[in-house]
Scaffold this active site. Structure first.
Site, mmCIF file in Angstrom:
data_model
loop_
_atom_site.group_PDB
_atom_site.id
_atom_site.type_symbol
_atom_site.label_atom_id
_atom_site.label_comp_id
_atom_site.label_asym_id
_atom_site.label_seq_id
_atom_site.Cartn_x
_atom_site.Cartn_y
_atom_site.Cartn_z
ATOM 1 N N GLY A 59 -53.069 6.313 31.999
ATOM 2 C CA GLY A 59 -52.818 5.668 30.724
ATOM 3 C C GLY A 59 -51.664 6.184 29.908
ATOM 4 O O GLY A 59 -51.518 5.792 28.753
ATOM 5 N N THR A 119 -46.325 11.502 44.593
ATOM 6 C CA THR A 119 -45.612 11.352 45.858
ATOM 7 C C THR A 119 -46.017 12.511 46.760
ATOM 8 O O THR A 119 -46.041 13.657 46.328
ATOM 9 C CB THR A 119 -44.093 11.368 45.627
ATOM 10 O OG1 THR A 119 -43.747 10.306 44.735
ATOM 11 C CG2 THR A 119 -43.341 11.169 46.936
ATOM 12 N N ARG A 130 -19.381 -12.543 58.953
ATOM 13 C CA ARG A 130 -19.816 -13.892 58.581
ATOM 14 C C ARG A 130 -18.610 -14.764 58.247
ATOM 15 O O ARG A 130 -17.732 -14.351 57.470
ATOM 16 C CB ARG A 130 -20.748 -13.792 57.365
ATOM 17 C CG ARG A 130 -21.172 -15.118 56.777
ATOM 18 C CD ARG A 130 -22.143 -15.852 57.672
ATOM 19 N NE ARG A 130 -22.739 -16.977 56.977
ATOM 20 C CZ ARG A 130 -23.499 -17.891 57.570
ATOM 21 N NH1 ARG A 130 -23.744 -17.790 58.884
ATOM 22 N NH2 ARG A 130 -24.014 -18.884 56.878
ATOM 23 N N GLN A 177 -11.629 -14.520 47.882
ATOM 24 C CA GLN A 177 -11.377 -13.641 46.739
ATOM 25 C C GLN A 177 -12.676 -13.270 46.008
ATOM 26 O O GLN A 177 -12.834 -12.134 45.543
ATOM 27 C CB GLN A 177 -10.404 -14.317 45.774
ATOM 28 C CG GLN A 177 -9.907 -13.396 44.667
ATOM 29 C CD GLN A 177 -8.917 -14.093 43.735
ATOM 30 O OE1 GLN A 177 -9.299 -15.027 43.028
ATOM 31 N NE2 GLN A 177 -7.667 -13.650 43.749
ATOM 32 N N GLY A 235 -26.361 -13.663 51.745
ATOM 33 C CA GLY A 235 -26.858 -15.021 51.611
ATOM 34 C C GLY A 235 -28.320 -15.115 51.998
ATOM 35 O O GLY A 235 -29.116 -14.207 51.742
ATOM 36 N N GLY A 236 -28.693 -16.218 52.647
ATOM 37 C CA GLY A 236 -30.084 -16.432 53.039
ATOM 38 C C GLY A 236 -30.612 -15.365 53.974
ATOM 39 O O GLY A 236 -31.813 -15.052 53.957
ATOM 40 N N GLU A 276 -38.739 9.688 37.727
ATOM 41 C CA GLU A 276 -38.230 10.804 36.918
ATOM 42 C C GLU A 276 -37.747 10.348 35.538
ATOM 43 O O GLU A 276 -36.823 10.913 34.969
ATOM 44 C CB GLU A 276 -37.086 11.543 37.636
ATOM 45 C CG GLU A 276 -37.328 11.883 39.089
ATOM 46 C CD GLU A 276 -38.476 12.855 39.285
ATOM 47 O OE1 GLU A 276 -39.244 13.093 38.339
ATOM 48 O OE2 GLU A 276 -38.622 13.369 40.388
ATOM 49 N N GLU A 305 -34.822 3.912 29.619
ATOM 50 C CA GLU A 305 -35.003 4.100 28.180
ATOM 51 C C GLU A 305 -35.208 5.572 27.834
ATOM 52 O O GLU A 305 -34.695 6.066 26.820
ATOM 53 C CB GLU A 305 -36.189 3.256 27.701
ATOM 54 C CG GLU A 305 -35.946 1.750 27.715
ATOM 55 C CD GLU A 305 -35.908 1.158 29.120
ATOM 56 O OE1 GLU A 305 -35.264 0.114 29.290
ATOM 57 O OE2 GLU A 305 -36.505 1.753 30.047
#
Length: 401
Positions: A133, A162, A284, A295, A355-356, A379, A383
């Site tokens: 909490g 961890t 690609r 570009q 892309g896809g 860590e 904010e």
């Protein structure tokens, strides 16, 4: 392939260590990382290989069997390992933070007992501050230790460990009101306990339960768990440093170097994303030419590479500042904030270049796309980093009126 993010001024030893780790990453981690990650399988063979390389003892002094290297060397190794698979760097990070806290704050008996085992990778570390909490509000910790003769009895629930299952030593931060009158500031009534346990899940020692792995969006392979203490009895000689009430400062010191580590991880993941993006862009073809010749893609690659370089430079600066013995919370906060944000952006740009196909689990960028968000909160969130940075800047630039 030419490499971004070169580090100038390294010694021959540092260069040799990094070359060894880089070779290990290319041969032993990258070829299997995606398959293991999709199965959420702990990378035992990889961990064993890193133990043989001495990575678990990288910053532990030579007198305890470690390599006695600097934070910079360690951070650069983490950058390489995260480039291969971020989860592996997480396995090492919590171990490193506990070893660092022992080296800086432990009693001589604690150092003599734990550090040689940690250097060899026989004892594996995890650390625990968070609870279900409280989030970033460490002062709201409710887990508590009560003195009972020569022991303390610990009760409470911790979250987001961890290596919670695979570790054999956990540094746990709890409240300890003994010797601290009512009304004492919360951060002055906290103590770090060194809790030894068996690896695994369930009741791993009397009074201590690791329920099981938390299922996560990314950052798989490494186990992330809860920790439940119910009448857990710990001898007084397992209070880190031998004195209660210092736990908050000990943990914050550990988290400070941990932020450099998270920055290094962000650099490594971003670097891998750039490598995947620039490679795919040359393979690609659309509209009769490789998309790298468009570009729009060149602009994207330019931005990605610049972010990789900038994040790396800030991470190196933060590590060198700490190694010099100077206060580095400002630099560490800036490095962690910038590297994690840039990592997310570089990974997303590499994803867009694919892309896809970037949405397919057959492509490595899909894994990186799920891993990068963890760095935004690990860590300390962005904010929290901004709060640290802002307060430190006001200290440095105090108005003289």
């Amino acid at each position: 392939m030419a490499r971004l993010a070169q580090t100038h001024g390294l010694t021959d030893v540092q260069q040799e260590i990094l070359a060894t780790v880089r070779d290990f990453v290319d041969k032993e981690i990258i070829p299997v990382a995606t398959e293991l990650e999709h199965r959420d399988e702990y990378p035992q063979q990889i961990v064993d290989g890193l133990k043989e390389l001495g990575v678990f003892g990288l910053m532990i002094p030579e007198e305890y069997g470690g390599l006695g290297e600097s934070l910079l060397t360690y951070a650069l190794c983490v950058e390489e390992i995260a480039r291969g698979w971020m989860s592996v760097s997480g396995i090492i990070n919590t171990h490193f933070i506990v070893a660092y806290m022992l080296k800086q704050h432990g009693t001589q008996e604690q150092k003599d007992y734990f550090l040689p085992r940690m250097a060899a990778g026989e004892t594996r570390g995890a650390f625990s501050m968070s609870e279900p909490g409280l989030g970033s509000d460490v002062s709201a910790i409710t887990s508590k230790a009560v003195k009972d003769g020569d022991e303390y009895v610990l009760n409470g629930q911790k979250m987001w460990l961890t290596n919670g299952g695979t570790s054999t030593l956990v540094a746990v931060l709890v409240r300890s009101d003994e010797g601290h009158p009512e009304g004492t500031a919360p951060h002055k009534s906290m103590t770090t306990f060194l809790v030894e346990k068996e690896p695994g899940f369930g009741e791993v020692r009397p009074g201590l339960t690791i329920p099981g792995k938390i299922d996560k969006m990314g950052y798989k392979g490494v186990d992330t768990t809860e920790l439940i203490m119910d009448g857990l009895r710990i001898p007084a000689n397992r209070v880190l440093g031998g004195v209660t009430g210092r736990g908050f400062y000990q943990m914050m010191d550990g988290v400070e170097v941990g932020r450099v580590n998270v920055a290094a991880r962000g650099c490594g993941v971003a670097q891998r994303a750039f490598e995947l993006g620039v490679s795919y862009a040359q393979q690609r073809h659309t509209f009769g030419k490789a998309i790298a010749q468009h570009q729009a893609i060149q602009f994207k690659l330019a931005e990605m590479a610049t972010k990789v370089e900038a994040a790396h430079a800030m991470m190196v600066n933060a590590a060198r500042k700490k190694d010099s013995g100077e206060r580095n919370d400002l630099e560490a906060g800036m490095a962690k904030y910038l590297a994690s944000e840039y990592c997310k952006e570089v990974v997303e740009d590499a994803f867009r270049i694919h892309g896809g196909y970037g949405f397919s689990k057959e492509y490595e960028i899909e894994r990186l796309y799920r891993e990068a968000p963890m760095l935004l909160i690990g860590e300390g969130t962005a904010e929290i980093q901004k709060m640290i940075i802002g307060r430190r800047l006001l200290e440095e630039y105090r108005f003289q009126g």
